[in-house]
Design a protein around this motif. Structure first.
Motif, PDB file in Angstrom:
ATOM      1  N   ASP A   1      15.013 -14.643  23.452  1.00  0.00           N
ATOM      2  CA  ASP A   1      14.860 -14.275  22.096  1.00  0.00           C
ATOM      3  C   ASP A   1      15.628 -12.887  21.729  1.00  0.00           C
ATOM      4  OD1 ASP A   1      13.211 -16.473  21.225  1.00  0.00           O
ATOM      5  OD2 ASP A   1      11.405 -15.399  21.472  1.00  0.00           O
ATOM      6  N   VAL A   2      15.684 -12.152  22.659  1.00  0.00           N
ATOM      7  CA  VAL A   2      16.277 -10.706  22.492  1.00  0.00           C
ATOM      8  C   VAL A   2      17.829 -11.079  22.481  1.00  0.00           C
ATOM      9  CG1 VAL A   2      16.987  -8.476  23.495  1.00  0.00           C
ATOM     10  CG2 VAL A   2      14.545  -9.255  23.298  1.00  0.00           C
ATOM     11  N   ALA A   3      18.099 -11.840  23.732  1.00  0.00           N
ATOM     12  CA  ALA A   3      19.728 -12.257  23.824  1.00  0.00           C
ATOM     13  C   ALA A   3      20.211 -12.893  22.689  1.00  0.00           C
ATOM     14  CB  ALA A   3      19.735 -12.857  25.017  1.00  0.00           C
ATOM     15  N   ARG A   4      19.441 -13.957  22.177  1.00  0.00           N
ATOM     16  CA  ARG A   4      19.940 -14.666  21.006  1.00  0.00           C
ATOM     17  C   ARG A   4      19.910 -13.727  19.723  1.00  0.00           C
ATOM     18  NH1 ARG A   4      15.466 -17.848  20.586  1.00  0.00           N
ATOM     19  NH2 ARG A   4      16.227 -18.953  22.361  1.00  0.00           N
ATOM     20  N   LEU A   5      19.161 -12.924  19.484  1.00  0.00           N
ATOM     21  CA  LEU A   5      19.512 -11.743  18.374  1.00  0.00           C
ATOM     22  C   LEU A   5      20.587 -11.248  18.696  1.00  0.00           C
ATOM     23  CD1 LEU A   5      15.761 -10.502  17.884  1.00  0.00           C
ATOM     24  CD2 LEU A   5      16.815 -12.142  16.095  1.00  0.00           C
ATOM     25  N   ALA A   6      20.815 -10.612  19.644  1.00  0.00           N
ATOM     26  CA  ALA A   6      22.083  -9.658  19.949  1.00  0.00           C
ATOM     27  C   ALA A   6      23.232 -10.463  19.844  1.00  0.00           C
ATOM     28  CB  ALA A   6      22.001  -8.814  21.318  1.00  0.00           C
ATOM     29  N   LEU A   7      23.320 -11.704  20.245  1.00  0.00           N
ATOM     30  CA  LEU A   7      24.462 -12.450  20.241  1.00  0.00           C
ATOM     31  C   LEU A   7      24.809 -13.403  19.160  1.00  0.00           C
ATOM     32  CD1 LEU A   7      24.422 -13.388  24.165  1.00  0.00           C
ATOM     33  CD2 LEU A   7      25.510 -11.460  23.191  1.00  0.00           C
ATOM     34  N   GLY A   8      23.661 -13.771  18.509  1.00  0.00           N
ATOM     35  CA  GLY A   8      23.724 -14.665  17.270  1.00  0.00           C
ATOM     36  C   GLY A   8      23.439 -14.116  15.910  1.00  0.00           C
ATOM     37  N   GLY A   9      23.420 -14.894  15.283  1.00  0.00           N
ATOM     38  CA  GLY A   9      23.013 -14.516  13.791  1.00  0.00           C
ATOM     39  C   GLY A   9      23.774 -13.471  13.127  1.00  0.00           C
TER      40      GLY A   9
ATOM     41  N   LEU B   1      24.753 -10.657  14.447  1.00  0.00           N
ATOM     42  CA  LEU B   1      24.360  -9.371  14.844  1.00  0.00           C
ATOM     43  C   LEU B   1      25.364  -8.573  15.811  1.00  0.00           C
ATOM     44  CD1 LEU B   1      20.536  -9.140  15.523  1.00  0.00           C
ATOM     45  CD2 LEU B   1      21.941  -8.174  13.680  1.00  0.00           C
ATOM     46  N   LEU B   2      26.336  -9.398  16.276  1.00  0.00           N
ATOM     47  CA  LEU B   2      26.815  -8.733  17.493  1.00  0.00           C
ATOM     48  C   LEU B   2      28.089  -7.827  17.031  1.00  0.00           C
ATOM     49  CD1 LEU B   2      27.548  -8.906  20.485  1.00  0.00           C
ATOM     50  CD2 LEU B   2      29.482 -10.659  20.088  1.00  0.00           C
ATOM     51  N   SER B   3      28.835  -8.293  16.021  1.00  0.00           N
ATOM     52  CA  SER B   3      29.770  -7.370  15.406  1.00  0.00           C
ATOM     53  C   SER B   3      29.076  -6.091  14.732  1.00  0.00           C
ATOM     54  CB  SER B   3      30.839  -7.995  14.410  1.00  0.00           C
ATOM     55  OG  SER B   3      30.080  -8.521  13.457  1.00  0.00           O
ATOM     56  N   VAL B   4      27.860  -6.254  14.377  1.00  0.00           N
ATOM     57  CA  VAL B   4      27.107  -5.164  13.698  1.00  0.00           C
ATOM     58  C   VAL B   4      26.770  -4.055  15.059  1.00  0.00           C
ATOM     59  CG1 VAL B   4      24.933  -4.448  12.611  1.00  0.00           C
ATOM     60  CG2 VAL B   4      26.288  -6.592  11.814  1.00  0.00           C
ATOM     61  N   LEU B   5      26.169  -4.745  15.846  1.00  0.00           N
ATOM     62  CA  LEU B   5      25.904  -3.828  16.971  1.00  0.00           C
ATOM     63  C   LEU B   5      26.904  -3.111  17.673  1.00  0.00           C
ATOM     64  CD1 LEU B   5      23.075  -6.175  18.744  1.00  0.00           C
ATOM     65  CD2 LEU B   5      22.860  -4.098  17.329  1.00  0.00           C
ATOM     66  N   ALA B   6      28.106  -3.866  17.739  1.00  0.00           N
ATOM     67  CA  ALA B   6      29.442  -3.295  18.473  1.00  0.00           C
ATOM     68  C   ALA B   6      29.993  -2.203  17.573  1.00  0.00           C
ATOM     69  CB  ALA B   6      30.491  -4.238  18.743  1.00  0.00           C
ATOM     70  N   ALA B   7      30.048  -2.222  16.333  1.00  0.00           N
ATOM     71  CA  ALA B   7      30.147  -1.226  15.449  1.00  0.00           C
ATOM     72  C   ALA B   7      29.274  -0.083  15.611  1.00  0.00           C
ATOM     73  CB  ALA B   7      30.365  -1.551  13.802  1.00  0.00           C
ATOM     74  N   THR B   8      27.967  -0.406  15.674  1.00  0.00           N
ATOM     75  CA  THR B   8      26.717   0.567  15.874  1.00  0.00           C
ATOM     76  C   THR B   8      27.107   1.522  17.057  1.00  0.00           C
ATOM     77  OG1 THR B   8      25.291  -0.724  14.517  1.00  0.00           O
ATOM     78  CG2 THR B   8      24.529   1.021  15.884  1.00  0.00           C
ATOM     79  N   VAL B   9      27.687   0.787  18.096  1.00  0.00           N
ATOM     80  CA  VAL B   9      27.898   1.330  19.475  1.00  0.00           C
ATOM     81  C   VAL B   9      29.044   2.629  19.110  1.00  0.00           C
ATOM     82  CG1 VAL B   9      28.939   1.241  21.741  1.00  0.00           C
ATOM     83  CG2 VAL B   9      27.261  -0.278  21.065  1.00  0.00           C
ATOM     84  N   LEU B  10      30.023   2.276  18.247  1.00  0.00           N
ATOM     85  CA  LEU B  10      31.286   3.260  17.765  1.00  0.00           C
ATOM     86  C   LEU B  10      30.545   4.336  17.271  1.00  0.00           C
ATOM     87  CD1 LEU B  10      34.128   0.865  17.501  1.00  0.00           C
ATOM     88  CD2 LEU B  10      33.763   2.247  19.395  1.00  0.00           C
ATOM     89  N   PHE B  11      29.890   4.076  16.132  1.00  0.00           N
ATOM     90  CA  PHE B  11      29.070   5.000  15.265  1.00  0.00           C
ATOM     91  C   PHE B  11      28.406   5.956  16.147  1.00  0.00           C
ATOM     92  CE2 PHE B  11      25.827   5.395  12.038  1.00  0.00           C
ATOM     93  CZ  PHE B  11      26.245   6.437  11.605  1.00  0.00           C
ATOM     94  N   GLY B  12      27.540   5.396  17.107  1.00  0.00           N
ATOM     95  CA  GLY B  12      26.651   6.382  18.166  1.00  0.00           C
ATOM     96  C   GLY B  12      27.332   7.186  18.724  1.00  0.00           C
ATOM     97  N   ALA B  13      28.623   6.506  19.250  1.00  0.00           N
ATOM     98  CA  ALA B  13      29.276   7.613  20.156  1.00  0.00           C
ATOM     99  C   ALA B  13      29.869   8.942  19.396  1.00  0.00           C
ATOM    100  CB  ALA B  13      30.442   6.807  20.745  1.00  0.00           C
ATOM    101  N   GLY B  14      30.308   8.526  17.918  1.00  0.00           N
ATOM    102  CA  GLY B  14      30.741   9.611  17.213  1.00  0.00           C
ATOM    103  C   GLY B  14      29.787  10.494  16.876  1.00  0.00           C
ATOM    104  N   ILE B  15      28.489  10.124  16.576  1.00  0.00           N
ATOM    105  CA  ILE B  15      27.424  10.752  16.307  1.00  0.00           C
ATOM    106  C   ILE B  15      27.209  11.942  17.184  1.00  0.00           C
ATOM    107  CG2 ILE B  15      24.957  11.053  15.657  1.00  0.00           C
ATOM    108  CD1 ILE B  15      25.042   8.429  14.221  1.00  0.00           C
TER     109      ILE B  15
END
Length: 398
Positions: free
Chosen positions: A205-213, A215-229
Protein backbone atom coordinates in the motif's frame (compact mmCIF):
# COMPACT_ATOMS: atom_id res chain seq x y z
CA UNK A 1 -26.19 26.53 -2.75
CA UNK A 2 -24.22 24.42 -0.28
CA UNK A 3 -23.24 26.26 2.92
CA UNK A 4 -19.55 26.93 3.47
CA UNK A 5 -18.18 24.18 5.73
CA UNK A 6 -17.00 25.29 9.18
CA UNK A 7 -13.22 25.39 9.56
CA UNK A 8 -12.36 27.59 12.53
CA UNK A 9 -13.66 25.52 15.45
CA UNK A 10 -12.48 25.40 19.08
CA UNK A 11 -10.70 22.12 18.41
CA UNK A 12 -8.93 23.63 15.41
CA UNK A 13 -7.57 26.50 17.54
CA UNK A 14 -6.40 24.12 20.28
CA UNK A 15 -4.59 22.09 17.62
CA UNK A 16 -2.97 25.33 16.42
CA UNK A 17 -1.81 26.08 19.98
CA UNK A 18 -0.32 22.58 20.27
CA UNK A 19 1.49 23.13 16.99
CA UNK A 20 2.79 26.55 18.06
CA UNK A 21 4.18 25.50 21.44
CA UNK A 22 5.69 22.30 20.08
CA UNK A 23 7.01 24.31 17.14
CA UNK A 24 8.75 26.75 19.49
CA UNK A 25 10.92 23.95 20.85
CA UNK A 26 11.72 22.86 17.28
CA UNK A 27 12.26 26.47 16.15
CA UNK A 28 14.86 26.95 18.85
CA UNK A 29 16.57 23.78 17.61
CA UNK A 30 17.39 25.65 14.39
CA UNK A 31 20.28 27.14 16.39
CA UNK A 32 21.62 23.69 17.25
CA UNK A 33 24.51 24.18 14.76
CA UNK A 34 25.79 26.92 17.09
CA UNK A 35 25.93 24.34 19.88
CA UNK A 36 27.88 21.97 17.61
CA UNK A 37 30.21 24.86 16.78
CA UNK A 38 30.66 25.57 20.52
CA UNK A 39 31.61 21.91 21.04
CA UNK A 40 34.34 22.26 18.42
CA UNK A 41 32.49 20.95 15.36
CA UNK A 42 32.96 22.34 11.85
CA UNK A 43 30.62 22.72 8.87
CA UNK A 44 30.96 19.07 7.87
CA UNK A 45 30.20 17.96 11.42
CA UNK A 46 27.02 20.04 11.39
CA UNK A 47 25.91 18.40 8.15
CA UNK A 48 26.76 14.88 9.32
CA UNK A 49 25.12 15.17 12.75
CA UNK A 50 21.90 16.56 11.37
CA UNK A 51 21.94 14.33 8.28
CA UNK A 52 22.37 11.18 10.37
CA UNK A 53 19.44 12.04 12.58
CA UNK A 54 17.22 12.98 9.68
CA UNK A 55 18.11 9.76 7.86
CA UNK A 56 16.78 7.60 10.69
CA UNK A 57 13.78 9.89 11.05
CA UNK A 58 12.90 9.32 7.41
CA UNK A 59 13.52 5.57 7.65
CA UNK A 60 11.03 5.35 10.51
CA UNK A 61 8.41 7.64 8.95
CA UNK A 62 6.36 4.85 7.30
CA UNK A 63 6.14 3.24 10.74
CA UNK A 64 4.95 6.57 12.15
CA UNK A 65 2.27 6.68 9.46
CA UNK A 66 1.16 3.17 10.40
CA UNK A 67 1.01 4.16 14.08
CA UNK A 68 -1.06 7.24 13.23
CA UNK A 69 -3.54 5.09 11.34
CA UNK A 70 -3.58 2.15 13.78
CA UNK A 71 -3.23 3.78 17.22
CA UNK A 72 -4.84 7.12 16.42
CA UNK A 73 -3.48 10.64 16.13
CA UNK A 74 -3.96 11.64 19.78
CA UNK A 75 -1.87 8.80 21.22
CA UNK A 76 1.02 9.53 18.86
CA UNK A 77 0.82 13.24 19.74
CA UNK A 78 0.91 12.46 23.47
CA UNK A 79 3.84 10.05 23.34
CA UNK A 80 5.71 12.21 20.85
CA UNK A 81 5.12 15.35 22.91
CA UNK A 82 6.51 13.70 26.05
CA UNK A 83 9.58 12.43 24.20
CA UNK A 84 10.18 15.86 22.64
CA UNK A 85 10.20 17.61 26.01
CA UNK A 86 12.58 14.98 27.41
CA UNK A 87 15.00 15.15 24.46
CA UNK A 88 16.59 18.55 25.26
CA UNK A 89 18.13 18.34 28.78
CA UNK A 90 20.54 15.46 27.94
CA UNK A 91 22.45 17.79 25.57
CA UNK A 92 23.73 19.57 28.68
CA UNK A 93 25.79 16.48 29.55
CA UNK A 94 27.85 16.64 26.34
CA UNK A 95 31.43 17.87 26.23
CA UNK A 96 32.45 17.08 22.65
CA UNK A 97 31.34 15.98 19.19
CA UNK A 98 31.54 12.23 19.78
CA UNK A 99 29.01 9.44 19.43
CA UNK A 100 26.67 10.77 22.13
CA UNK A 101 26.10 13.97 20.14
CA UNK A 102 24.99 11.92 17.16
CA UNK A 103 22.79 9.69 19.32
CA UNK A 104 20.99 12.48 21.16
CA UNK A 105 20.52 14.61 18.04
CA UNK A 106 19.13 11.57 16.22
CA UNK A 107 16.68 10.87 19.04
CA UNK A 108 15.39 14.43 18.94
CA UNK A 109 15.08 14.52 15.15
CA UNK A 110 13.20 11.20 15.05
CA UNK A 111 10.72 12.50 17.64
CA UNK A 112 10.39 15.86 15.89
CA UNK A 113 9.68 14.11 12.58
CA UNK A 114 6.99 11.96 14.17
CA UNK A 115 5.35 15.01 15.74
CA UNK A 116 5.52 16.91 12.46
CA UNK A 117 3.61 14.13 10.71
CA UNK A 118 1.14 13.83 13.60
CA UNK A 119 0.43 17.57 13.68
CA UNK A 120 -0.50 17.74 10.02
CA UNK A 121 -2.39 14.45 9.99
CA UNK A 122 -4.54 15.69 12.86
CA UNK A 123 -5.04 18.99 11.02
CA UNK A 124 -6.07 17.13 7.85
CA UNK A 125 -8.71 15.32 9.92
CA UNK A 126 -10.10 18.60 11.23
CA UNK A 127 -10.38 20.69 8.08
CA UNK A 128 -13.25 20.22 5.60
CA UNK A 129 -12.21 18.77 2.24
CA UNK A 130 -13.40 21.86 0.36
CA UNK A 131 -11.20 24.15 2.49
CA UNK A 132 -8.23 21.80 2.93
CA UNK A 133 -5.50 24.01 1.51
CA UNK A 134 -6.81 27.04 3.42
CA UNK A 135 -6.98 25.04 6.64
CA UNK A 136 -3.52 23.54 6.25
CA UNK A 137 -2.13 26.98 5.40
CA UNK A 138 -3.54 28.60 8.54
CA UNK A 139 -2.55 25.64 10.70
CA UNK A 140 0.92 25.92 9.22
CA UNK A 141 1.17 29.54 10.36
CA UNK A 142 1.32 28.29 13.94
CA UNK A 143 4.27 26.10 13.03
CA UNK A 144 5.99 28.73 10.91
CA UNK A 145 5.83 31.55 13.47
CA UNK A 146 8.17 29.63 15.82
CA UNK A 147 10.74 29.46 13.02
CA UNK A 148 11.06 33.23 13.40
CA UNK A 149 10.44 33.56 17.14
CA UNK A 150 12.46 30.50 18.20
CA UNK A 151 15.83 31.64 16.79
CA UNK A 152 15.23 35.20 18.01
CA UNK A 153 14.51 34.00 21.54
CA UNK A 154 17.23 31.36 21.36
CA UNK A 155 19.98 33.78 20.34
CA UNK A 156 19.01 36.15 23.16
CA UNK A 157 19.05 33.33 25.72
CA UNK A 158 22.39 31.95 24.51
CA UNK A 159 23.99 35.41 24.59
CA UNK A 160 22.78 36.19 28.12
CA UNK A 161 22.41 32.84 29.91
CA UNK A 162 24.17 30.25 27.78
CA UNK A 163 23.15 26.89 26.36
CA UNK A 164 21.77 25.38 29.63
CA UNK A 165 18.96 27.96 29.74
CA UNK A 166 18.49 27.54 25.99
CA UNK A 167 17.82 23.79 26.18
CA UNK A 168 15.67 24.04 29.31
CA UNK A 169 13.49 26.71 27.67
CA UNK A 170 13.01 24.52 24.61
CA UNK A 171 12.02 21.65 26.90
CA UNK A 172 9.53 23.92 28.66
CA UNK A 173 7.76 24.73 25.40
CA UNK A 174 7.53 20.98 24.74
CA UNK A 175 5.86 20.44 28.12
CA UNK A 176 3.27 23.15 27.41
CA UNK A 177 2.48 21.51 24.07
CA UNK A 178 2.08 18.15 25.82
CA UNK A 179 -0.32 19.66 28.36
CA UNK A 180 -2.45 21.16 25.58
CA UNK A 181 -2.56 17.80 23.80
CA UNK A 182 -4.45 16.30 26.74
CA UNK A 183 -7.36 18.63 25.87
CA UNK A 184 -8.06 17.21 22.43
CA UNK A 185 -10.04 14.18 21.31
CA UNK A 186 -9.39 11.68 18.55
CA UNK A 187 -10.85 13.04 15.32
CA UNK A 188 -9.52 10.80 12.55
CA UNK A 189 -10.68 7.40 11.36
CA UNK A 190 -11.10 4.86 14.17
CA UNK A 191 -7.77 3.27 15.08
CA UNK A 192 -7.18 -0.06 13.32
CA UNK A 193 -6.23 -3.00 15.55
CA UNK A 194 -2.75 -4.27 14.76
CA UNK A 195 -2.66 -7.65 13.00
CA UNK A 196 -1.05 -10.60 14.70
CA UNK A 197 1.67 -10.65 12.06
CA UNK A 198 3.00 -7.89 9.85
CA UNK A 199 1.08 -7.80 6.61
CA UNK A 200 3.01 -7.52 3.36
CA UNK A 201 -0.04 -5.71 2.03
CA UNK A 202 0.82 -2.68 4.15
CA UNK A 203 4.18 -2.37 2.42
CA UNK A 204 2.49 -2.72 -0.96
CA UNK A 205 0.00 0.00 0.00
CA UNK A 206 2.82 2.41 0.89
CA UNK A 207 4.65 1.62 -2.35
CA UNK A 208 1.46 2.02 -4.37
CA UNK A 209 0.78 5.41 -2.80
CA UNK A 210 4.33 6.63 -3.40
CA UNK A 211 4.63 5.41 -6.97
CA UNK A 212 1.10 5.81 -8.23
CA UNK A 213 -1.86 8.10 -7.98
CA UNK A 214 0.09 11.14 -9.15
CA UNK A 215 2.21 11.27 -5.99
CA UNK A 216 5.64 10.49 -7.43
CA UNK A 217 6.33 13.89 -8.98
CA UNK A 218 4.87 15.64 -5.92
CA UNK A 219 7.16 13.67 -3.61
CA UNK A 220 10.19 14.31 -5.85
CA UNK A 221 9.51 18.05 -5.81
CA UNK A 222 9.08 17.85 -2.04
CA UNK A 223 12.53 16.25 -1.72
CA UNK A 224 14.09 19.25 -3.50
CA UNK A 225 12.04 21.61 -1.37
CA UNK A 226 13.22 19.87 1.80
CA UNK A 227 16.86 20.13 0.78
CA UNK A 228 16.48 23.86 0.21
CA UNK A 229 14.66 24.40 3.52
CA UNK A 230 17.40 22.76 5.53
CA UNK A 231 20.14 24.62 3.67
CA UNK A 232 18.52 27.84 4.87
CA UNK A 233 17.42 26.71 8.31
CA UNK A 234 20.54 24.95 9.54
CA UNK A 235 23.44 26.78 7.88
CA UNK A 236 22.53 30.47 7.92
CA UNK A 237 23.34 30.92 11.63
CA UNK A 238 26.80 29.41 11.24
CA UNK A 239 27.41 31.46 8.07
CA UNK A 240 26.60 34.69 9.90
CA UNK A 241 29.12 33.83 12.61
CA UNK A 242 31.81 33.26 9.96
CA UNK A 243 31.05 36.75 8.65
CA UNK A 244 31.07 38.22 12.18
CA UNK A 245 27.36 39.06 11.97
CA UNK A 246 26.09 39.00 15.56
CA UNK A 247 22.56 37.72 14.89
CA UNK A 248 20.94 35.46 12.31
CA UNK A 249 17.49 36.21 13.75
CA UNK A 250 16.60 38.88 11.10
CA UNK A 251 16.74 36.18 8.42
CA UNK A 252 14.46 33.83 10.34
CA UNK A 253 12.10 36.65 11.33
CA UNK A 254 11.77 37.85 7.72
CA UNK A 255 11.34 34.25 6.53
CA UNK A 256 8.58 33.46 9.03
CA UNK A 257 6.81 36.83 8.73
CA UNK A 258 6.58 36.63 4.94
CA UNK A 259 5.28 33.07 5.09
CA UNK A 260 2.64 34.03 7.65
CA UNK A 261 1.47 37.04 5.64
CA UNK A 262 1.06 34.87 2.56
CA UNK A 263 -0.84 32.18 4.41
CA UNK A 264 -3.18 34.63 6.14
CA UNK A 265 -3.96 36.93 3.22
CA UNK A 266 -3.44 34.47 0.35
CA UNK A 267 -4.80 31.33 2.00
CA UNK A 268 -7.61 30.86 -0.51
CA UNK A 269 -5.55 31.46 -3.65
CA UNK A 270 -4.45 27.82 -4.19
CA UNK A 271 -8.07 26.61 -3.97
CA UNK A 272 -9.11 29.30 -6.45
CA UNK A 273 -6.16 29.27 -8.88
CA UNK A 274 -5.02 25.65 -8.56
CA UNK A 275 -1.79 24.19 -7.28
CA UNK A 276 0.53 24.62 -10.23
CA UNK A 277 0.09 28.36 -10.94
CA UNK A 278 1.26 28.82 -7.33
CA UNK A 279 3.97 26.14 -7.13
CA UNK A 280 5.92 26.96 -10.30
CA UNK A 281 6.79 30.60 -9.49
CA UNK A 282 7.12 29.76 -5.77
CA UNK A 283 9.99 27.37 -6.48
CA UNK A 284 11.72 30.12 -8.46
CA UNK A 285 11.30 32.70 -5.69
CA UNK A 286 12.61 30.24 -3.11
CA UNK A 287 15.70 29.69 -5.26
CA UNK A 288 16.24 33.46 -5.54
CA UNK A 289 16.18 33.68 -1.75
CA UNK A 290 18.91 31.06 -1.43
CA UNK A 291 20.96 32.86 -4.08
CA UNK A 292 20.57 36.16 -2.21
CA UNK A 293 22.45 34.66 0.75
CA UNK A 294 25.55 34.77 -1.45
CA UNK A 295 25.41 38.57 -1.18
CA UNK A 296 26.10 38.58 2.57
CA UNK A 297 27.32 40.64 4.39
CA UNK A 298 25.89 43.40 2.21
CA UNK A 299 23.31 45.51 4.06
CA UNK A 300 19.76 44.23 3.69
CA UNK A 301 20.78 40.94 2.07
CA UNK A 302 19.92 38.85 5.13
CA UNK A 303 16.38 40.22 5.37
CA UNK A 304 15.81 40.14 1.59
CA UNK A 305 16.91 36.51 1.43
CA UNK A 306 14.62 35.65 4.32
CA UNK A 307 11.64 37.33 2.65
CA UNK A 308 12.18 35.51 -0.66
CA UNK A 309 12.69 32.12 1.01
CA UNK A 310 9.64 32.74 3.18
CA UNK A 311 7.51 33.65 0.18
CA UNK A 312 8.50 30.45 -1.59
CA UNK A 313 8.06 28.30 1.49
CA UNK A 314 4.72 29.85 2.44
CA UNK A 315 3.34 29.09 -1.00
CA UNK A 316 4.88 25.68 -1.61
CA UNK A 317 4.24 23.88 1.66
CA UNK A 318 0.40 23.96 1.72
CA UNK A 319 0.18 23.34 -2.02
CA UNK A 320 2.44 20.27 -2.05
CA UNK A 321 0.81 18.97 1.15
CA UNK A 322 -2.63 19.53 -0.36
CA UNK A 323 -1.68 17.64 -3.52
CA UNK A 324 -0.45 14.67 -1.47
CA UNK A 325 -3.61 14.52 0.66
CA UNK A 326 -6.19 15.06 -2.08
CA UNK A 327 -4.67 12.36 -4.29
CA UNK A 328 -4.92 9.77 -1.50
CA UNK A 329 -7.93 7.74 -0.25
CA UNK A 330 -9.09 8.92 3.22
CA UNK A 331 -8.16 5.66 4.96
CA UNK A 332 -4.50 6.14 3.92
CA UNK A 333 -4.18 9.84 4.69
CA UNK A 334 -2.00 9.24 7.75
CA UNK A 335 0.38 7.29 5.54
CA UNK A 336 0.22 9.93 2.80
CA UNK A 337 1.06 12.78 5.16
CA UNK A 338 3.90 10.70 6.61
CA UNK A 339 5.22 10.08 3.09
CA UNK A 340 5.02 13.81 2.38
CA UNK A 341 6.88 14.76 5.56
CA UNK A 342 9.36 11.93 4.91
CA UNK A 343 10.01 13.40 1.46
CA UNK A 344 10.70 16.79 3.05
CA UNK A 345 13.15 15.18 5.44
CA UNK A 346 14.47 12.95 2.67
CA UNK A 347 15.64 16.07 0.91
CA UNK A 348 17.28 17.10 4.15
CA UNK A 349 18.97 13.71 4.51
CA UNK A 350 20.51 14.06 1.07
CA UNK A 351 21.05 17.78 1.18
CA UNK A 352 22.28 18.50 4.70
CA UNK A 353 25.51 16.43 4.62
CA UNK A 354 26.08 17.54 1.02
CA UNK A 355 25.61 21.19 2.00
CA UNK A 356 28.04 20.75 4.89
CA UNK A 357 30.62 19.11 2.62
CA UNK A 358 30.31 21.82 -0.05
CA UNK A 359 30.53 24.58 2.54
CA UNK A 360 33.57 22.97 4.15
CA UNK A 361 35.34 22.54 0.80
CA UNK A 362 34.26 25.63 -1.17
CA UNK A 363 32.53 27.99 1.25
CA UNK A 364 28.97 28.88 2.08
CA UNK A 365 28.42 31.08 -0.97
CA UNK A 366 29.13 28.18 -3.33
CA UNK A 367 26.82 25.93 -1.33
CA UNK A 368 23.89 28.36 -1.36
CA UNK A 369 24.37 28.98 -5.09
CA UNK A 370 24.25 25.24 -5.75
CA UNK A 371 21.03 24.85 -3.75
CA UNK A 372 19.49 27.78 -5.61
CA UNK A 373 20.28 26.06 -8.90
CA UNK A 374 18.66 22.85 -7.62
CA UNK A 375 15.38 24.73 -7.20
CA UNK A 376 15.18 24.96 -11.00
CA UNK A 377 14.58 21.20 -11.03
CA UNK A 378 11.58 21.80 -8.76
CA UNK A 379 10.21 24.30 -11.27
CA UNK A 380 10.53 21.70 -14.05
CA UNK A 381 8.87 18.97 -11.96
CA UNK A 382 5.86 21.16 -11.25
CA UNK A 383 5.56 22.16 -14.90
CA UNK A 384 5.58 18.48 -15.85
CA UNK A 385 3.02 17.60 -13.18
CA UNK A 386 0.74 20.38 -14.43
CA UNK A 387 0.82 18.94 -17.93
CA UNK A 388 -0.13 15.47 -16.65
CA UNK A 389 -2.85 16.62 -14.24
CA UNK A 390 -3.84 20.24 -14.93
CA UNK A 391 -6.03 21.72 -12.19
CA UNK A 392 -5.98 18.49 -10.20
CA UNK A 393 -5.95 20.14 -6.82
CA UNK A 394 -8.93 22.34 -7.52
CA UNK A 395 -11.01 19.46 -8.91
CA UNK A 396 -10.18 17.10 -6.07
CA UNK A 397 -10.71 19.74 -3.36
CA UNK A 398 -14.19 20.37 -4.69
Amino acid sequence: MNPTPTLYTRTFWIACAIHFTGGMSMGMFLLFPLFIRALGGDKLTIGLVLGTGLALSVALRPAVGALLDRLGRRRVLLWGGAANAASFPPFLLLGGTGAWLYLLATLHLVVAGALFAAYFTYAADLVPAGRRVEGIAIFGVFGMAPNGLGPWLGEAIIARLGFPAFFLTASGFGLVSLALTTLIEERGPMPIPAPARASPGATRDVARLALGGGLLSVLAATVLFGAGINAAFYFVADFTRDLHIARAAPFFAAYASTTILLRVFGRQLPDRLGAHPIAVPAFGVFGLGLAALCLLPRPGALVAAGMACGAGHGSLFPVLNGLAVTRTPPRFQGTAVSLYTAALDGGAVLGTPLCGAIAQAAGYRTMFAAMAAACLAGVLLMIGDARRAPGALVREAR
